[in-house]
Enzyme design. Structure first.
Site, PDB file in Angstrom:
ATOM      1  N   GLN A  66     -28.311 -17.403  21.761  1.00  0.00           N
ATOM      2  CA  GLN A  66     -28.206 -16.731  22.230  1.00  0.00           C
ATOM      3  C   GLN A  66     -28.051 -17.252  23.590  1.00  0.00           C
ATOM      4  O   GLN A  66     -27.811 -18.550  23.858  1.00  0.00           O
ATOM      5  CB  GLN A  66     -28.833 -16.048  21.643  1.00  0.00           C
ATOM      6  CG  GLN A  66     -29.156 -15.327  20.152  1.00  0.00           C
ATOM      7  CD  GLN A  66     -29.668 -15.843  19.040  1.00  0.00           C
ATOM      8  OE1 GLN A  66     -30.588 -16.559  19.228  1.00  0.00           O
ATOM      9  NE2 GLN A  66     -28.893 -16.218  17.724  1.00  0.00           N
ATOM     10  N   ASP A 121     -22.739 -17.213  23.809  1.00  0.00           N
ATOM     11  CA  ASP A 121     -21.598 -16.734  23.894  1.00  0.00           C
ATOM     12  C   ASP A 121     -20.983 -17.693  24.876  1.00  0.00           C
ATOM     13  O   ASP A 121     -19.594 -17.656  25.627  1.00  0.00           O
ATOM     14  CB  ASP A 121     -20.855 -15.848  23.592  1.00  0.00           C
ATOM     15  CG  ASP A 121     -21.653 -15.051  22.350  1.00  0.00           C
ATOM     16  OD1 ASP A 121     -21.377 -15.651  21.210  1.00  0.00           O
ATOM     17  OD2 ASP A 121     -21.490 -13.937  22.580  1.00  0.00           O
ATOM     18  N   LEU A 141     -13.448 -22.024  32.564  1.00  0.00           N
ATOM     19  CA  LEU A 141     -12.854 -21.915  34.036  1.00  0.00           C
ATOM     20  C   LEU A 141     -11.763 -21.092  34.102  1.00  0.00           C
ATOM     21  O   LEU A 141     -10.687 -20.287  34.776  1.00  0.00           O
ATOM     22  CB  LEU A 141     -12.510 -23.133  34.830  1.00  0.00           C
ATOM     23  CG  LEU A 141     -12.607 -22.843  36.742  1.00  0.00           C
ATOM     24  CD1 LEU A 141     -13.046 -21.600  37.478  1.00  0.00           C
ATOM     25  CD2 LEU A 141     -11.866 -24.697  36.691  1.00  0.00           C
ATOM     26  N   GLY A 168     -20.134 -20.947  25.769  1.00  0.00           N
ATOM     27  CA  GLY A 168     -19.147 -21.690  24.967  1.00  0.00           C
ATOM     28  C   GLY A 168     -20.350 -23.215  24.982  1.00  0.00           C
ATOM     29  O   GLY A 168     -20.267 -24.626  24.807  1.00  0.00           O
ATOM     30  N   LYS A 169     -21.737 -23.210  24.687  1.00  0.00           N
ATOM     31  CA  LYS A 169     -22.835 -24.265  24.800  1.00  0.00           C
ATOM     32  C   LYS A 169     -21.959 -24.805  22.722  1.00  0.00           C
ATOM     33  O   LYS A 169     -22.437 -25.948  23.444  1.00  0.00           O
ATOM     34  CB  LYS A 169     -24.283 -23.248  23.824  1.00  0.00           C
ATOM     35  CG  LYS A 169     -25.086 -23.020  25.106  1.00  0.00           C
ATOM     36  CD  LYS A 169     -26.502 -21.592  24.366  1.00  0.00           C
ATOM     37  CE  LYS A 169     -26.056 -21.290  23.506  1.00  0.00           C
ATOM     38  NZ  LYS A 169     -25.114 -19.781  23.363  1.00  0.00           N
ATOM     39  N   GLY A 207     -23.379 -18.221  16.572  1.00  0.00           N
ATOM     40  CA  GLY A 207     -22.270 -18.956  15.912  1.00  0.00           C
ATOM     41  C   GLY A 207     -21.628 -20.014  17.034  1.00  0.00           C
ATOM     42  O   GLY A 207     -21.146 -19.837  18.381  1.00  0.00           O
ATOM     43  N   HIS A 208     -21.704 -21.194  16.915  1.00  0.00           N
ATOM     44  CA  HIS A 208     -21.499 -22.088  17.704  1.00  0.00           C
ATOM     45  C   HIS A 208     -19.909 -22.609  17.162  1.00  0.00           C
ATOM     46  O   HIS A 208     -19.766 -22.889  16.145  1.00  0.00           O
ATOM     47  CB  HIS A 208     -22.305 -23.548  17.579  1.00  0.00           C
ATOM     48  CG  HIS A 208     -23.740 -22.863  18.560  1.00  0.00           C
ATOM     49  ND1 HIS A 208     -24.773 -23.573  18.302  1.00  0.00           N
ATOM     50  CD2 HIS A 208     -23.701 -21.947  19.128  1.00  0.00           C
ATOM     51  CE1 HIS A 208     -26.008 -22.534  19.097  1.00  0.00           C
ATOM     52  NE2 HIS A 208     -25.315 -21.684  19.297  1.00  0.00           N
TER      53      HIS A 208
END
Ligand code: IMP
Length: 431
Positions: A222, A13, A330, A15-16, A40-41
């Site tokens: 993952q 998770d 950020l 933010g790939k 889940g992307h």
């Protein structure tokens, strides 16, 4: 061959999806090499949010090739639901190839995942209950059902035998019910016809693309700390999200990779069970969860939130051989008057600087924090590094210094445009 691996450097998770989408625009081919629909992307394009679970993030680029690698476990129902959702939106898509060596995730894997989790009680892992663990268990036990079997006559017989055996386990061991073998076969028949045209030797597809000088992006799902070998075992997933997994799960050699990028959040989150020393139980954790919308893409579960852990990131840098970091979210820290970074742990034995193997030990560790001033300004509109508040730049620099990695990009919001590039990533990849 110009090959780039993108991995999660934390607990998933990170933010790939967004970063992969950016890199995918510059690649010719995107490969998923492990996991299944536990991932889940989220990719946001023009304010529209798309959620991918099995299909590689490059799917939004017609003319490119998207590969579901041999290292994945595929739930065909979930796959075609996802594909149909995209097709129904009349999107032009990339060419999809599915490895003839990937394993199928079958209804009994989902039932077993549920039964095993319930049985673990307080020791539960907090899986996504998508059947991932049992599907990989069958693979390693040499009981798996591979996609290529659908190309051969008589697969129904073997599936029937497998379903019967699993029903026996479900009933005798867990006191729960399975599906009738005939139902499982019918279910598989529904998807077999549709799946066949996509099946191919994807390792060969990749080798041919590489021979033409095409650029390949290996998309990890993952994260490092959920890796079966290098993660916080047993609170891990059952595959190898780390960079080495890309070779095995895509069918390429290590020489196919010339850049490894790690994605991390400006803080840390985790779903499921397992310890993490910088976890925040109080209002700061709540603030991160609210501002970062930290709820699982796959299960909707609230994510546990905490400060960034640089011991963990240094470890991720080592086990993945990272060449650089991409820092996401950020902007979520914009409201904080002070920001903390953990760069060591303490325990009765003294200061710990390396991530331990033992979860029991990790549980006893307390984080040693370095405190930095917050910036308390909106960074979501910033597009150039120089325009970030000085305190935000200091925070980014500290992450770079402590991990020894160049920070190559910073994300300040979900949209494609909300990205600050510090180095032209595609040029790095193809140097
Ligand atoms: P499984 O992969 O469903 O077996 O779950 C094992 C552990 O990995 C659980 O703690 C899950 O919450 C976690 N996990 C699996 N997939 C993801 C993901 O894509 N992001 C974050 N955590 C995940």
């Amino acid at each position: 061959m110009p090959g780039v691996v993108i991995v999660g450097a934390q607990f998933g998770d990170e933010g790939k999806g967004k970063m992969t989408d950016y890199l995918a625009s510059r690649a010719d081919c995107v490969v998923r090499y492990q996991g299944g629909n536990n991932a889940g992307h989220t990719v946001v394009i023009g304010g529209h949010e798309f959620r991918l679970h099995i299909i590689p993030s490059g799917i939004f680029y017609p003319g490119k090739v998207c590969v579901i690698g041999n290292g994945m476990v595929i739930d065909p129902e979930a796959l075609f639901q996802e594909l149909d959702d995209l097709l129904n939106q009349r999107l032009k898509l990339a060419r999809l190839c599915i490895s003839d060596r990937a394993h199928l995730l079958l209804p009994y894997h989902v039932r077993l995942d549920e039964a095993e989790e319930n049985c673990r009680g307080a020791e539960r892992i907090g899986t996504t209950k998508r059947g991932i663990g049992p599907a990989y268990t069958d693979k390693v036990a040499r009981l798996g059902f591979r996609t290529s079997e659908l190309l051969e006559p008589g697969w129904e017989k073997r599936l029937e035998a497998m379903a019967l055996e699993k029903n026996h386990i479900l009933k005798q061991l867990y006191g729960s019910e399975g599906d009738e073998p005939e139902q499982v076969i019918d279910w598989m028949r529904r998807y077999a016809e549709r799946m066949r045209p996509f099946l191919t030797d994807t390792s060969l597809v990749l080798a041919e693309l590489a021979a033409e000088g095409k650029h390949i992006l290996f998309e990890g799902a993952q994260g490092t700390m959920l890796d079966i070998d290098h993660g916080t075992y047993p609170f891990v997933t059952s595959s190898s999200p780390t960079a080495g997994g890309a070779c095995i799960g895509a069918g390429v050699g290590p020489t196919a990779v010339n850049l490894v990028l790690g994605v991390c959040k400006a803080y840390l989150t985790r779903v499921g069970e397992g310890n993490f020393p910088t976890e925040l139980d109080g209002p700061d954790g709540e603030e991160i969860r609210k501002r970062g919308r930290e709820f699982g893409t796959t299960t909707g579960r609230a994510r546990r939130c905490g400060w960034i852990d640089l011991v963990m990131l240094r470890y991720a840098a080592r086990v993945n051989g990272l060449n650089g970091l991409l820092i996401t979210k950020l902007d979520v820290l914009d409201s904080f008057p002070a920001i903390r970074l953990c760069n060591a742990y303490t325990c009765s034995g003294g200061t710990i600087r390396e991530f331990p193997a033992s979860q029991r030990l990790l549980q006893t560790f307390k984080p040693v924090y370095e405190d930095l001033e917050g910036w308390q300004q909106d960074t979501s509109g910033v597009r150039r590094y120089e325009d970030l508040p000085a305190a935000a730049r200091r925070f980014i620099e500290r992450i770079g210094e402590v991990t020894g990695l160049p920070v190559m990009a910073i994300s300040v919001g979900p949209d494609r445009e909300q990205t600050i590039m510090l180095q032209e990533l595609s040029r790095q990849a193809h140097k």
